[in-house]
Design a protein around this motif. Structure first.
Motif, PDB file in Angstrom:
ATOM      1  N   GLU A 199     -17.453 -38.776   5.576  1.00 39.81           N
ATOM      2  CA  GLU A 199     -17.029 -40.077   5.071  1.00 39.81           C
ATOM      3  C   GLU A 199     -15.902 -39.921   4.048  1.00 39.81           C
ATOM      4  O   GLU A 199     -15.900 -38.976   3.254  1.00 39.81           O
ATOM      5  CB  GLU A 199     -18.197 -40.796   4.408  1.00 39.81           C
ATOM      6  CG  GLU A 199     -19.124 -41.479   5.382  1.00 39.81           C
ATOM      7  CD  GLU A 199     -18.433 -42.611   6.109  1.00 39.81           C
ATOM      8  OE1 GLU A 199     -18.131 -43.641   5.497  1.00 39.81           O
ATOM      9  OE2 GLU A 199     -18.172 -42.453   7.313  1.00 39.81           O
ATOM     10  N   PRO A 200     -14.938 -40.839   4.030  1.00 35.03           N
ATOM     11  CA  PRO A 200     -13.875 -40.768   3.021  1.00 35.03           C
ATOM     12  C   PRO A 200     -14.390 -41.187   1.647  1.00 35.03           C
ATOM     13  O   PRO A 200     -15.345 -41.956   1.530  1.00 35.03           O
ATOM     14  CB  PRO A 200     -12.834 -41.776   3.536  1.00 35.03           C
ATOM     15  CG  PRO A 200     -13.640 -42.766   4.316  1.00 35.03           C
ATOM     16  CD  PRO A 200     -14.751 -41.979   4.958  1.00 35.03           C
ATOM     17  N   VAL A 201     -13.771 -40.640   0.612  1.00 39.05           N
ATOM     18  CA  VAL A 201     -14.014 -41.083  -0.759  1.00 39.05           C
ATOM     19  C   VAL A 201     -12.860 -42.006  -1.126  1.00 39.05           C
ATOM     20  O   VAL A 201     -11.704 -41.589  -1.149  1.00 39.05           O
ATOM     21  CB  VAL A 201     -14.076 -39.901  -1.740  1.00 39.05           C
ATOM     22  CG1 VAL A 201     -14.194 -40.399  -3.175  1.00 39.05           C
ATOM     23  CG2 VAL A 201     -15.253 -38.998  -1.393  1.00 39.05           C
ATOM     24  N   THR A 202     -13.172 -43.262  -1.385  1.00 41.51           N
ATOM     25  CA  THR A 202     -12.119 -44.245  -1.650  1.00 41.51           C
ATOM     26  C   THR A 202     -12.138 -44.644  -3.113  1.00 41.51           C
ATOM     27  O   THR A 202     -13.164 -44.571  -3.779  1.00 41.51           O
ATOM     28  CB  THR A 202     -12.300 -45.503  -0.783  1.00 41.51           C
ATOM     29  OG1 THR A 202     -13.565 -46.095  -1.094  1.00 41.51           O
ATOM     30  CG2 THR A 202     -12.259 -45.156   0.692  1.00 41.51           C
ATOM     31  N   ILE A 203     -10.987 -45.092  -3.581  1.00 37.60           N
ATOM     32  CA  ILE A 203     -10.892 -45.571  -4.952  1.00 37.60           C
ATOM     33  C   ILE A 203      -9.814 -46.651  -4.968  1.00 37.60           C
ATOM     34  O   ILE A 203      -8.777 -46.518  -4.289  1.00 37.60           O
ATOM     35  CB  ILE A 203     -10.550 -44.420  -5.924  1.00 37.60           C
ATOM     36  CG1 ILE A 203     -10.775 -44.850  -7.378  1.00 37.60           C
ATOM     37  CG2 ILE A 203      -9.144 -43.900  -5.735  1.00 37.60           C
ATOM     38  CD1 ILE A 203     -10.795 -43.678  -8.353  1.00 37.60           C
ATOM     39  N   PRO A 204     -10.034 -47.752  -5.661  1.00 37.86           N
ATOM     40  CA  PRO A 204      -9.009 -48.806  -5.691  1.00 37.86           C
ATOM     41  C   PRO A 204      -7.787 -48.356  -6.472  1.00 37.86           C
ATOM     42  O   PRO A 204      -7.880 -47.509  -7.372  1.00 37.86           O
ATOM     43  CB  PRO A 204      -9.720 -49.969  -6.395  1.00 37.86           C
ATOM     44  CG  PRO A 204     -10.794 -49.329  -7.200  1.00 37.86           C
ATOM     45  CD  PRO A 204     -11.238 -48.137  -6.419  1.00 37.86           C
ATOM     46  N   TYR A 205      -6.644 -48.909  -6.131  1.00 39.68           N
ATOM     47  CA  TYR A 205      -5.418 -48.575  -6.844  1.00 39.68           C
ATOM     48  C   TYR A 205      -5.611 -48.934  -8.314  1.00 39.68           C
ATOM     49  O   TYR A 205      -5.927 -50.074  -8.653  1.00 39.68           O
ATOM     50  CB  TYR A 205      -4.241 -49.351  -6.258  1.00 39.68           C
ATOM     51  CG  TYR A 205      -2.898 -48.815  -6.684  1.00 39.68           C
ATOM     52  CD1 TYR A 205      -2.340 -47.728  -6.037  1.00 39.68           C
ATOM     53  CD2 TYR A 205      -2.205 -49.389  -7.739  1.00 39.68           C
ATOM     54  CE1 TYR A 205      -1.107 -47.223  -6.432  1.00 39.68           C
ATOM     55  CE2 TYR A 205      -0.983 -48.896  -8.133  1.00 39.68           C
ATOM     56  CZ  TYR A 205      -0.428 -47.816  -7.473  1.00 39.68           C
ATOM     57  OH  TYR A 205       0.779 -47.322  -7.872  1.00 39.68           O
ATOM     58  N   PRO A 206      -5.461 -47.962  -9.226  1.00 39.94           N
ATOM     59  CA  PRO A 206      -5.908 -48.199 -10.599  1.00 39.94           C
ATOM     60  C   PRO A 206      -4.863 -48.844 -11.503  1.00 39.94           C
ATOM     61  O   PRO A 206      -3.656 -48.741 -11.281  1.00 39.94           O
ATOM     62  CB  PRO A 206      -6.194 -46.778 -11.100  1.00 39.94           C
ATOM     63  CG  PRO A 206      -5.161 -45.948 -10.387  1.00 39.94           C
ATOM     64  CD  PRO A 206      -5.001 -46.573  -9.015  1.00 39.94           C
ATOM     65  N   THR A 207      -5.344 -49.498 -12.533  1.00 37.02           N
ATOM     66  CA  THR A 207      -4.519 -49.815 -13.691  1.00 37.02           C
ATOM     67  C   THR A 207      -4.308 -48.517 -14.464  1.00 37.02           C
ATOM     68  O   THR A 207      -5.240 -47.725 -14.619  1.00 37.02           O
ATOM     69  CB  THR A 207      -5.235 -50.839 -14.597  1.00 37.02           C
ATOM     70  OG1 THR A 207      -5.382 -52.056 -13.875  1.00 37.02           O
ATOM     71  CG2 THR A 207      -4.464 -51.085 -15.885  1.00 37.02           C
ATOM     72  N   VAL A 208      -3.087 -48.281 -14.939  1.00 41.24           N
ATOM     73  CA  VAL A 208      -2.795 -47.068 -15.703  1.00 41.24           C
ATOM     74  C   VAL A 208      -2.462 -47.458 -17.136  1.00 41.24           C
ATOM     75  O   VAL A 208      -1.530 -48.224 -17.385  1.00 41.24           O
ATOM     76  CB  VAL A 208      -1.638 -46.260 -15.082  1.00 41.24           C
ATOM     77  CG1 VAL A 208      -1.405 -44.972 -15.871  1.00 41.24           C
ATOM     78  CG2 VAL A 208      -1.943 -45.935 -13.623  1.00 41.24           C
ATOM     79  N   VAL A 209      -3.268 -46.948 -18.064  1.00 40.65           N
ATOM     80  CA  VAL A 209      -3.109 -47.250 -19.486  1.00 40.65           C
ATOM     81  C   VAL A 209      -2.515 -46.029 -20.179  1.00 40.65           C
ATOM     82  O   VAL A 209      -3.060 -44.924 -20.072  1.00 40.65           O
ATOM     83  CB  VAL A 209      -4.461 -47.617 -20.130  1.00 40.65           C
ATOM     84  CG1 VAL A 209      -4.299 -47.871 -21.624  1.00 40.65           C
ATOM     85  CG2 VAL A 209      -5.055 -48.837 -19.440  1.00 40.65           C
TER      86      VAL A 209
END
Length: 712
Positions: free
Chosen positions: A58-68
């Motif tokens: 299964e893929p590990v997904t992550i939403p496009y992040p806010t970068v601080v």
């Protein structure tokens, strides 16, 4: 970080072409994973459920992040170290709100921070909720690669590649554009601790006594019998006694400056005839064997041992609750509520009851301060005014007399922290200890489940699984099992630390003839759902806010027929038998802390189908989805307190039939007595098609099992 990270990887191309180079990336099932960000490696932690699914394709997904961006200026003052900076940033970033965000450091102050300071800051990412805490590669990173024994040719390759890609940080490069920027002058950072039960509760040293007095329920000098203190310890037990002082956790034991600083302080204390107070349980558990080698080389191990800090092992120990029992007299007094003992540790989590069930109040501190509190014996000690003790000739000894200078620390590090120590340790990693090599296991493609085992039992959520998933996600007639407040951590939900003999889990094990001395820790029995479910929500700090349910330590709640109030493990099945689904309602930051799978597994196996909270920590939200539990959120301005929950309401949910990737609108209907009906607008964020599939199938592993049955 010491041995496996490459920063840049090289892979030979096919057909004898040129090699491929690509940046190092890490996804791992440990909450300390973001420490790797200190080396310019993008890495983040995921729950074990996601890790298992990844192993099965299964893929590990992550939403496009806010970068601080965190813009650092100035430099740390003498005597101010990595722990102080890490706790200051934890306070600032938690208050600002960076859950799900990538945090990147910039500004001239970055150059003044060594690799160890960066590692301590990056490692605290779960404590302020960030996914990554990134320090771009620069000359300091290259220096660490050399120090830790990397081949010079590889270091030059890393530098050349990242320079060519524009990924090397230099002072003359323009500052990147960020979604948000936070400024911090390093010169304003002061010596700090955090407590008494959350890592973002930063305190200057002068404020620590007041924080204890506010939180403590009892004081030793007023209630503890003199015969049980003076006779047991040789001197009267003070108010606010320190029961545990532990240099532990990779957060700070990976930092040679802090470890050498602690060793030098202990050396001076031993020369002055000081040692830990007799009621303080002391320990030293570094994250790496390299620490033992350079402390030995620097001649500091004997001094640490003389003051009470013997090496008890390597890895997660006191920081995860493996402290063992307190001094017997301390145990007795704490059990009688005659004292409120305290733990002081150099870890990065101090949630209530995590370190030891007898020390609900805990403070995070740097390794040298841990030694200082062991010498003082009380969390109320005033280091500015009161001496830690006296020399044999009667001279008072103050903390200032023991605290080493930064120059002394640097000199010891330069002489004794050497690349060959790292090389030798790395060479042993794949060899293992004699005990590891002696482990026997049957060779087979299927695990031989043993119904008699008290450690590994077949998980119930994968037995009796239907071949196909339901067409729609449904949530039937539901009741509120628990109403919880803000900052409920995975330590509140999932059991941690040693298994008490008088607990439900302890009784279950005793019925199977497990001796009291062999009950062990919850973490070692986490493959036994019978133990873990009996420990869920039993943390003494858990409070059910439903009226009439506060009957003792840990969460209790009503049975389905409202005739009794029982521990959660006993009450939950009554709802299932009565045909109800269950819902947990909570406040802000639900599931903060370690990425503990059992915080999600326990709720799912108790029959919880949805959690309704004001906000979630990233990994716990993912773990809930991984167990098929809906992570619903109140909309801005709404909360559970606005609905005066009693537990008698029937809940129903509108909007679950047409879920999609994105933010879904869900209406919660609350049906009370006398035809009283209210609604609450909720949202359900679904980041990917995988998450949607996991919810429909009732979790990651049911989805993977069904997919495998369908074949390619």
């Amino acid at each position: 970080m010491e041995a496996l990270a490459r920063v840049v990887w090289q892979q030979e191309a096919d057909d004898d072409g040129p090699p491929w180079l690509y940046p190092d990336v890490l996804v791992a099932t440990d909450s300390h994973t973001p420490m790797i960000n200190a080396l310019g490696v993008v890495g983040w932690g995921v729950g074990g459920l996601e890790g298992q699914a990844a192993m099965l394709g299964e893929p590990v997904t992550i939403p496009y992040p806010t970068v601080v961006g965190v813009r650092l200026t100035g430099r740390l003052r003498p005597g101010v170290g990595a722990t102080d900076l890490a706790l200051t940033l934890t306070e600032r970033l938690r208050a600002r709100g960076v859950v799900d965000a990538f945090v990147e450091f910039c500004g001239t102050g970055v150059t003044t921070l060594g690799w160890a300071e960066r590692a301590a800051v990056a490692n605290m990412a779960p404590e302020y909720g960030a996914t990554c805490v990134f320090f771009p590669y620069d000359d300091e990173t290259a220096a660490y690669l050399r120090l830790s024994g990397r081949d010079e040719a590889h270091v030059r390759l890393v530098d050349a590649y990242l320079t060519a890609q524009g990924l090397k940080r230099t002072e003359d490069r323009p500052e990147p554009r960020y979604d948000d920027v936070i400024d911090l002058d390093l010169g304003t950072v002061e010596p700090s601790m955090a407590g008494p039960n959350l890592p973002h509760q930063r305190l200057s040293l002068s404020r620590v006594p007041a924080s204890y007095r506010t939180a403590a329920k009892a004081t030793a000098v007023e209630t503890a019998p003199a015969t049980e203190t003076g006779d047991a310890f040789g001197e009267p037990l003070p108010e606010g006694p320190v029961a545990i002082a532990s240099i532990t956790s990779c957060t700070n034991t990976a930092n040679p400056a802090l470890m050498v600083q602690a060793g030098l302080l202990a050396e001076r204390a031993a020369e002055a005839g000081l040692t830990a107070k007799p009621w303080v349980k002391t320990s030293l558990s570094p994250g790496s064997r390299v620490v033992e080698e350079y402390l030995r080389s620097a001649g500091l191990l004997p001094a640490l041992e003389k003051t009470g800090f013997h090496i008890v092992g390597f890895g997660c120990m006191t920081c995860i609750g493996n402290s063992g029992p307190l001094h017997p007299a301390m145990e007795h007094l704490a059990e009688q509520d005659a004292i409120e003992p305290v733990a002081v540790l150099s870890g990065n989590r101090n949630f209530a009851g995590r370190v030891n069930p007898r020390t609900p109040l805990s403070y995070l501190a740097s390794p040298p301060l841990v030694v200082a509190y062991a010498l003082a014996g009380s969390i109320l000690h005033d280091f500015d005014r009161d001496p830690l003790g006296t020399t044999p000739d009667g001279r008072p000894v103050r903390l200032d007399d023991l605290w080493p200078t930064d120059e002394e620390v640097s000199a010891r590090i330069a002489e004794h922290v050497r690349p060959e120590l790292f090389r030798e340790n790395a060479a042993r990693l794949h060899h293992g200890t004699d005990a590891w090599r002696g482990v026997e296991a049957p060779g087979s493609t299927r695990f031989p489940w043993s119904p008699e085992s008290t450690y590994v039992r077949r998980p119930p959520h994968l037995t009796g699984l239907a071949a196909t998933a339901p067409d729609l996600i449904t949530l039937g007639r539901a009741k509120v099992l628990l109403h919880l407040g803000d900052d409920v951590t995975t330590d509140h939900i999932s059991p941690a630390g040693r298994i008490p003999a008088d607990s439900a889990a302890g009784h279950w094990l005793a019925e199977r003839r497990v001796a009291r001395r062999d009950l062990n820790q919850y973490s070692t029995r986490r493959s036994n759902h019978e133990v873990m479910l009996r420990g869920a929500f039993t943390n003494p700090a858990v409070t059910n806010l439903l009226p009439g349910t506060r009957t003792g330590a840990g969460a209790h709640t009503y049975t389905a027929d409202r005739t009794r109030v029982l521990p959660v493990y006993e009450a939950a099945p009554t709802y299932r038998d009565a045909g109800y689904d269950l819902v947990v309602v909570a406040g802000r930051n639900y599931g903060a802390g370690s990425s503990r799978d059992w915080a999600a597994k326990a709720q799912a196996l108790l029959g919880v189908r949805a959690v309704v909270a004001e906000s979630y920590e990233r990994i716990h939200r993912s773990n809930l989805i991984g167990m098929g539990v809906l992570p619903l959120e109140f909309t801005e301005g709404d909360s559970a307190s606005a609905h005066a929950l009693t537990g008698e309401e029937d809940l129903s949910f509108e909007g679950l039939g047409e879920l999609r990737v994105g933010t879904n609108r869900v209406i919660m209907h609350l049906h009370g007595g006398d035809d009283h009906h209210t609604t609450a607008e909720l949202r359900l964020r679904i980041h990917s098609r995988q998450e949607l599939a996991y919810l429909r199938h009732g979790g990651i592993l049911p989805y993977v099992v069904r997919r495998s049955l369908q074949g390619p």
